[in-house]
Every structure is written in structure tokens, then in C-alpha cells.
Design a protein around this motif. Sequence first.
Motif, PDB file in Angstrom:
ATOM      1  N   UNK A 132       0.724  -1.223  -0.082  1.00 53.97           N
ATOM      2  CA  UNK A 132      -0.143   0.183  -0.038  1.00 53.97           C
ATOM      3  C   UNK A 132       0.931   1.234  -0.106  1.00 53.97           C
ATOM      4  N   UNK A 186      -5.840   5.311  -1.446  1.00 55.12           N
ATOM      5  CA  UNK A 186      -4.632   4.222  -1.094  1.00 55.12           C
ATOM      6  C   UNK A 186      -4.310   3.366  -2.279  1.00 55.12           C
ATOM      7  N   UNK A 200       1.110   6.649  11.599  1.00 54.50           N
ATOM      8  CA  UNK A 200       0.116   7.137  10.585  1.00 54.50           C
ATOM      9  C   UNK A 200       0.812   7.328   9.373  1.00 54.50           C
ATOM     10  N   UNK A 247      -1.449   5.861   5.656  1.00 54.83           N
ATOM     11  CA  UNK A 247      -2.756   5.813   5.619  1.00 54.83           C
ATOM     12  C   UNK A 247      -3.464   4.521   5.762  1.00 54.83           C
ATOM     13  N   UNK A 248      -3.056   3.586   5.314  1.00 57.95           N
ATOM     14  CA  UNK A 248      -3.565   2.352   5.270  1.00 57.95           C
ATOM     15  C   UNK A 248      -3.589   1.658   6.636  1.00 57.95           C
ATOM     16  N   UNK A 249      -2.862   2.191   7.759  1.00 57.80           N
ATOM     17  CA  UNK A 249      -2.688   1.857   9.216  1.00 57.80           C
ATOM     18  C   UNK A 249      -3.875   2.271  10.023  1.00 57.80           C
ATOM     19  N   UNK A 250      -4.921   2.934   9.182  1.00 54.01           N
ATOM     20  CA  UNK A 250      -5.873   3.537  10.092  1.00 54.01           C
ATOM     21  C   UNK A 250      -6.705   2.766  10.844  1.00 54.01           C
ATOM     22  N   UNK A 251      -6.780   1.480  10.331  1.00 54.97           N
ATOM     23  CA  UNK A 251      -7.313   0.278  11.168  1.00 54.97           C
ATOM     24  C   UNK A 251      -6.752  -0.045  12.419  1.00 54.97           C
ATOM     25  N   UNK A 252      -5.657   0.110  12.546  1.00 56.44           N
ATOM     26  CA  UNK A 252      -4.856  -0.101  13.711  1.00 56.44           C
ATOM     27  C   UNK A 252      -5.221   1.036  14.652  1.00 56.44           C
ATOM     28  N   UNK A 253      -5.396   2.129  14.244  1.00 53.53           N
ATOM     29  CA  UNK A 253      -5.873   3.153  15.153  1.00 53.53           C
ATOM     30  C   UNK A 253      -7.364   2.993  15.511  1.00 53.53           C
ATOM     31  N   UNK A 254      -8.126   2.483  14.766  1.00 50.52           N
ATOM     32  CA  UNK A 254      -9.527   2.265  15.242  1.00 50.52           C
ATOM     33  C   UNK A 254      -9.583   0.716  16.061  1.00 50.52           C
ATOM     34  N   UNK A 255      -8.497  -0.078  16.097  1.00 54.46           N
ATOM     35  CA  UNK A 255      -8.501  -1.012  16.813  1.00 54.46           C
ATOM     36  C   UNK A 255      -8.066  -0.641  18.148  1.00 54.46           C
ATOM     37  N   UNK A 281      -8.696   2.263  19.395  1.00 51.96           N
ATOM     38  CA  UNK A 281      -9.809   2.706  20.200  1.00 51.96           C
ATOM     39  C   UNK A 281     -10.673   1.811  20.980  1.00 51.96           C
ATOM     40  N   UNK A 310       0.594   7.914  16.813  1.00 50.06           N
ATOM     41  CA  UNK A 310      -0.401   8.250  18.167  1.00 50.06           C
ATOM     42  C   UNK A 310       0.173   7.162  19.117  1.00 50.06           C
TER      43      UNK A 310
END
Lengths: 339, 553
Positions: B272, B279, B507, B509-517, B519, B540
Motif C-alpha cells: 500500500x 490508497x 500514521x 494511511x492504510x494503518x488507519x484500521x490499527x488506530x480504530x483497533x 480505540x 499516536x
Amino acid sequence: MAGKTRPEYPRLESVVIRFPTLERLPPWLRVAVLLLPLLLAVLELLGGLRIRTRIPDPQDLRAAADFLRPKIDPRVRVVAAPSYADPLMREALGDLLSFAQVAPSDLAPFETLYALSLNGHFPAEAPDRLPLVEGVFGRVSVLRWDLGPSPVVVDLVDRLPKARVEWIAPDGTPRRCPWVTTPRYTPGGLSQGPMRPRARFECDRNRPHLYVGETVIEDLHLNPRRAVYQHPPDEGRIRTTFPPIEISRSLVLYAGLYYEHERDGVHGPFELVVRIDGKERGRMVHRDLQGWKRLEIDTSDLEGKRAEISIETFAKDARYRTVGWAATLRKTDVGEAYP
Amino acid sequence: MRPALRDRLVVLALFAGYVAALFFTEPDLGMSRDESFYVHAARSYASYFEAVLDDPSKIFDRETIDRAYQANREHPVLMKNLYALSYLAHQKLGLFPNETVAHRFPAMLVAGALVALVFWVGRAWFGFGVGLFAAVAFATLPRVFYHSHLNCFDVPIVFFVLLTAYAYWRSLTSKKWAVLTGIAYGLALATKHNAWGLPLVFGIHFAWLAAAETARRRRGEPPAIERVPWGIVAMLTLGPLVFFAHWPWIWNDTLERVGWYVRFHLHHDYYNIVYFGVNQFRPPFPVAYPFVMTAFTVPLVILALTLLGIGQRAPAWLPDALRERWVPSARAVRDPACTDVLLFGLFAAPLVIIALPSTPIFGGTKHWMTAYPFMAIYAGVGAALCVEAAARVSLFKEKVAPLCYAVLLAPGFVETAVSHPYGLAHYTFPAGGTPGAAVHGMNRQFWGYTTQQVVPFLEEQLPNGGTIFLCDTTWLAWEMLVEAGRAPANIRPSRSMAGADFILVHHEHHFAEVDFQAWVVTGSPQPAFVSTHEGVPIISVYDNRAANRGARR
């Protein structure tokens, strides 16, 4: 090459060729053109300085956030503009924000949109009108858009713990999925998909992806969507039924798949059926690449009545059907714009 | 001072200066994902050297070779062997401050040699001033400076491509240099697969010059250049031999293993990378990608000078007859080597290859960095023109040149200084800097190399130790931070996000899911700390201790 001597070639060490391609220009113009890079260098140095002097001071961001804190309630959506600053906004205000506020499907649940704006940027979510500037803290402004009264009456995701979840076999036999609160997280990380929540309805202990629970799913555009995760089973369907709720004029539902399982566009569709008191009122056939898809159902004929709402997911081929959905009952008619 | 002595002193100064700059800035730079793979490989290859030193008869011993060289067989081993030898030297003699530097130091030496070679080639083709400007301009490209620190192959392959190009150019009139071309090409093949396309570029160039030479001879002019491409012949004969000789892994089952290596790269996975907010993960990839990324990461003035240089040199691509007809004002010294054709080919080829919609683009600028020495030489040509023009209008004609060169090079120095240690996150003025690129939705990082920048926060939060979820940083990269004394040993990586005290999210882009995980695991979208570069979030860090204690949700 017998009988011939190898020719002596010139040494290739310093080949200087001059091609005065600008020669046809008047001398002053030629010199001006050739001096342009010097001007660009100075411009670039000054430009770089300007870029760096426009970086907001973290103290200003914190001051703006502190100013905003008392104004935050569940009907407020807070964003950062530009969106890259979203983690900074959440660092300052995240303790006041729920998943519903940071990962909504649309703006309908909110009556106010606030933006922590860096250097005057507007957020992508902003309505097409100018905001009120509530405060200015250095390079950070607090912008406000009033969205009007929220049409959302009930958010079904909020009510999930009170629901009943069943795995319906192909012959129609239901099997209850028990509510569990034992941690059984996914490991986390790239390509792991939505995080399994601590509290959830567990439909098959041996197939841990078959659960129903609130999570945050990454949609086709990599946006966060707070949703009920409801992976369809290989056979039959998973049904989530909410105890009787007062019905409003419309039901708006969004559903989609985890990004990596949708982006290739190679998997079969999943279906989602909304029933009210057992009667089918809406159906979504979701095909890959449709993203976070919206379904609006007119329920005005049932307005004011109490009824059970159930949501079923199923698929002919349930592999990689990491379905998430979010639904709200609204007092607006189908198709009515908000805000 | 005699020019020859002056030039050699400049070579030495450029080499030593760049290596010193890399060495002294290296401690700021956390280990990246790919570097950690090559650390693992180098340690493994070191076991081969140790075994052979203990018992020289094992040099061809299949078991010894296979055990050592099984690791990371998707890349040839020239540089990894150097990293292994440096690592061994460090183990035995304690040469370096820590093991990370031991692995990186050979690459830094090659980077220093590369800067010196850019000067040497630029000087050979267009004179001292062009060469010197090109070398410094190249050295102060922010992304080049970042990659020059790393125990990877991306800067070494630039060196060997440039070396091969120079040797090939010299081979046009010297058979001795033809042999050196073959050896240099073998070393390039032994460094990275970017070298595969070089014979094609040289082949086109040679066809061009042979046609021009034939035309000249038909007009009765004396021979000016050899019409047999001895350099290419050597590349195609000596090159594979050097490649074979350098890699013990392919000494056995040669066809099968080389075939596997070639197939690996011909059918490489697509990873990615975000480009203008989208992406990109499969072909067709945007054709403009290498051009836009070059424009966004190279100082604007260098781009402008490059265009000026290309414009200035373009008529030289033409055969003599056409040039005399189309550009009669050109005062040409005949160049039978068609150097400009070679220069443009070497500049354009890497960009064109990456621009093909089917070529993976996940490596960002590093995959076409082989074009940058030639871009820098063009910029040197442009700078020489600019300085000449400035001298014409200046009252202090002789003193204006150093000042002009300093002004033209200043943006590169400033951008490089500001970019460190966030080289991959950094964007230049044309992109609006790093914040502008973030607004445009450009890639912010890859390889998880920025973790070192959050260590002070983690140390403060976990004075008695604890666990962290590393996101894109590998465990070995973290262990190298610990080994180098850049992270405390009592903070350990955790495979499980939920089991970690702190969760890192890079950060990209395609690591966004890790951010949400993160949370969902922590029960809150609030990071405890956000590391930034120029105000743009890079990592973060989420505090998971309360959730672990069951206090939340």
C-alpha cells in the motif's frame, strides 16, 4: 582487423558542449531567465520559513481545546481541519468524545459541528455556509456550524446490549448467541480487521469471527465507522432483534465491509434485511466497492407505535464478509435532507 | 593548486564530510523495518564468515552456506556481506558505539563515496563547478540524506549504477575500462535488482552513438569512437560472473535459486501507498507518481535548475546533421560518445520504469533514486548558467559565483536539516512542506522508522518498564533500539495489542484500521501522546493500562 592498427580515440574526460538555446532572446531577458533560479531559491527559503512559522503552537491548540471542552455534549461533532490534525484534536479532547462522535455514519445525530481549524482550514464535513468563529487562539480557531435539531430519535447501536441475537439455521431454527464480557480480542495490527470488543454476543466459540458487537470498522475509504459487527455465517443467517421501540418516520441504516475485504471487489455480495415485527421492511444487497452504503426505510405508517426491529445478515458465500452496520430511527421523512 | 590535486582533495573532502554528517546524525534515527531484516540477514551471514575463518575448507560447504544464506534470499548479498563483516568487526574489536552503527557504517561509506563520485562524473562531463554543485545538491536532497544512513541497498545501488555508467562511458574509448564496466555492473547486480535494466539503457545509447559514428565515417571523417560495445559485452559476461561469485547461496542449485530470486521480483507483491488521499494497492498505478513525488520531495530550486540544464543540453541529443540544421546557433564541440544521450537516458529511465502502471510504487522515492545523481548533474549545468548570468550583471564578477552557488544550495541544506530524523515524512516547498503534503493526502511514512521519537514519552510513563504494541516497527528493530541504548530494556514489545500497556499507531494511511483497533481496545479515541513533524502527526500512542485493569468498558 588483421593488418590494421586500432585508431587512437580522443580521451573522454571533459566534454563541454555549449548550446546557447536562449540566444535568440534579448540579452536582458536571457539574463533574467537565467537568474530565475536565484529568485526561486530565495522564494523557497522564505516559503519554507513561512510554512514553519504557520505551524500552530501546541499551546494554542490546547487553549482552543480547553475553550471547547465545556461545549461538548453527545449532540456535538468535533473535527479537526485539516483532517490530518485529527489525532491532535483527539489527544486534547478525546476523553470527552464517544465512538459515536468520532466515527459517525453521517451528521444527523449532531446539532452542532465544531472544528478546531488550523490556519483557517474548513473541514470536509462542513455545510456549505460560513461558520461562526467562536474563538481564535494563535493559528487555531474554533469554528461552529449550527446544524439544527437532530432528527435522530434512537440509535440502534446504543441499544445493542439489550438486543437478542440468534443464529438462524437454514431450516429456520434459531439458536441464541449469548452475551459475553470475557476479553477475547483479536491480536490487532495491519490486516487484522475490526477489533473484537470485550462485550459481545458470541455465536460460535470455535469460530470467533461469528459474533455481534459494537466496534469501529474501517470502511472502503478507510474512514472509521462505529458499527455493529455482524458477520454472516456460512449457513443460515445472524439476526439481531431489538425489544419493542417506538418507531419514527424513517429508519436509516448504513452497512459496509472491512476495507481489505472489500477493496479487491472479488467477493460475493452480502444481504441485510430489516424487519419490523417480523415483516420485511427493507433489504440491502451490498456488493464489493459500494462502500458504506445507505438504506432508507419509510416507517411513517408505524410512527408512534412500538415494535420489534430485527436486522439479519446472510450471504451465499460468507468468506470475508466482515459486515458492520449502523442504524438510527429518525423523525424526518425518507429523502429529507439534513442538515 | 594543480587541478588534478584539487579535484582529488575535493573527492576526499566530499567523502569524509558526508560520512561524518551521516555518522553524527545517525543516533537520531530509529531502525526501520527493512533494516531489521538486513540485520537479521547480516548476523546470519556472519556465521558463514566465522565458520570459514575457523575452517577455510568450509568455504564451499553446502550445509554451512545454506544455513547462513537461507535468510533474506530475495536480495543479493554484497551489501549484507559488508554489514556482516562490519558486525563481526564490531563483535571482535568493538569498533563502533553500538551494533546498529556497525550495520549502518558500510552503507554510510558507500553514501560518502557516492557523493564523491557524483562530483567526479559531473566534473568529467561538464567541468569542476558542475561536478561540485551536483555533488552537494545530491547530498542535500532530504530523502537521499535519510536513506544514506540505512543498512539497506537503496543508496548503494545508486552508487553502483553511477559507477557502472561512468565506467561504461570510459569504456567507449578504452578496453581497460570495459573490463571495469563488467566488474562494476556485477557489483551493481550484487547490490539490488534495479541494475537489471542498465544494459538496455546502455544498448540504446550505444546504438545511437554507433549510428552517428557510422554517418560520420561515411562522410569521410576519421574514426572517433569504437563501434563495438565492449563495455556492454563485459557487462553481459563479467557481470553475471561477479554476481555468481559474490553470493554463496547460488553456488548450489544455481538455476533454481537464481530463478526463484528473479521470479520473486518479477511477481513482487503490491504493497500500500497513499497518493493524493487514495490508497494505491494494485495496478494500474498513477503514471504521474514518480514525477509528482520528485516534485514534492526535491527542493524547488534544484528542480528548476534541472529543467534549465535539460533545456540547455537537449540539442546535444541530436545527431550532428540534424543539430546543424535545427539548431544552427549551437556551438558544438563534437562529442562522439553522445554523453548527453547517456545522461538523459540514465536520468529518465528509472522514472519511466516506475511510471509504468504495472510497476509497484510502494517504496516511494527510493525506487527511482538512481535517477538523482543525473538530475543533480543537470542541476549543476543549470547552476553554472545561472551563475554565469549573475556574473554578467554583477559589479563583483569574480566574487559572485560562490555567493550564487551558496544561495542555490541553501534550500537543500535547510530542508535536509529540518527533515532529520523524519526523512520519509518530509516534503519540500512545492508540496507546501509536510503540512501541505498531509493536506494533499500524501504518504507520511513507511517502515515504522519513527518509533525512537516516542521513546522519551514511553520512558516517562513506564519508569518501571512495561509492554508496548509496536504497530509497523519490527521486534528486532525495537531490540536494536534497546541494544543501542536508545530505548530501555525493561520496555518490551507485545504481540497482542490488548495485552500491551501502550499501543503505537504509525500514521500511514492504510494503518488507519490499527488506530480504530486501539480505540476499541482502550475504550477511548484519545491518544495519550502524539509525535509530530512540522505539526503533522507521525505516531499516536494510546495508554491501555486502565483498560487492562478493567477500569474502562
